[in-house]
Design a protein around this motif. Structure first.
Motif: not given
Length: 99
Positions: A7-9, A34-35, A37-39, A45-46, A48
């Motif tokens: 998984s990566y941002f 993909v979903r 995501y907040t990093h 997006f995250l 996977t």
């Protein structure tokens, strides 16, 4: 044995959610998801996948496709050729009642 999932941002600036969700399997393999995501306070997006991560060129392709998608969405139902992607759209407003 199944390959390990990674998984990566991916920062979301300039990338439409509809576009990345539609094209992620093309870029990263059929198992990719993909979903939103907040990093570290950044929206994006995250991703996977067991496949390779997105390259800089692929991210640029997603941004180009997103711009085209947003322009087409903005033109839907518009009679003029003036493309303004973030054009304000009136919505039903609820009036506040004084107490």
């Amino acid at each position: 044995m199944a390959a390990a999932q990674n998984s990566y941002f991916v920062p979301g600036f300039g990338i439409s959610r509809a576009v990345i969700q539609n094209e992620i399997r093309y870029h990263c393999g059929p198992d990719a998801i993909v979903r939103p995501y907040t990093h570290q306070g950044r929206d994006g997006f995250l991703v996977t996948t067991a496949g390779p991560p997105l390259t800089k060129a692929q991210i640029e392709d997603l941004k180009d496709a997103s711009r085209d998608y947003e322009e087409k969405q903005a033109m839907r139902g518009e009679g003029d050729n003036d493309i303004f992607v973030n054009k304000p759209i009136p919505v039903g407003q609820r009036l506040r009642r004084s107490a």
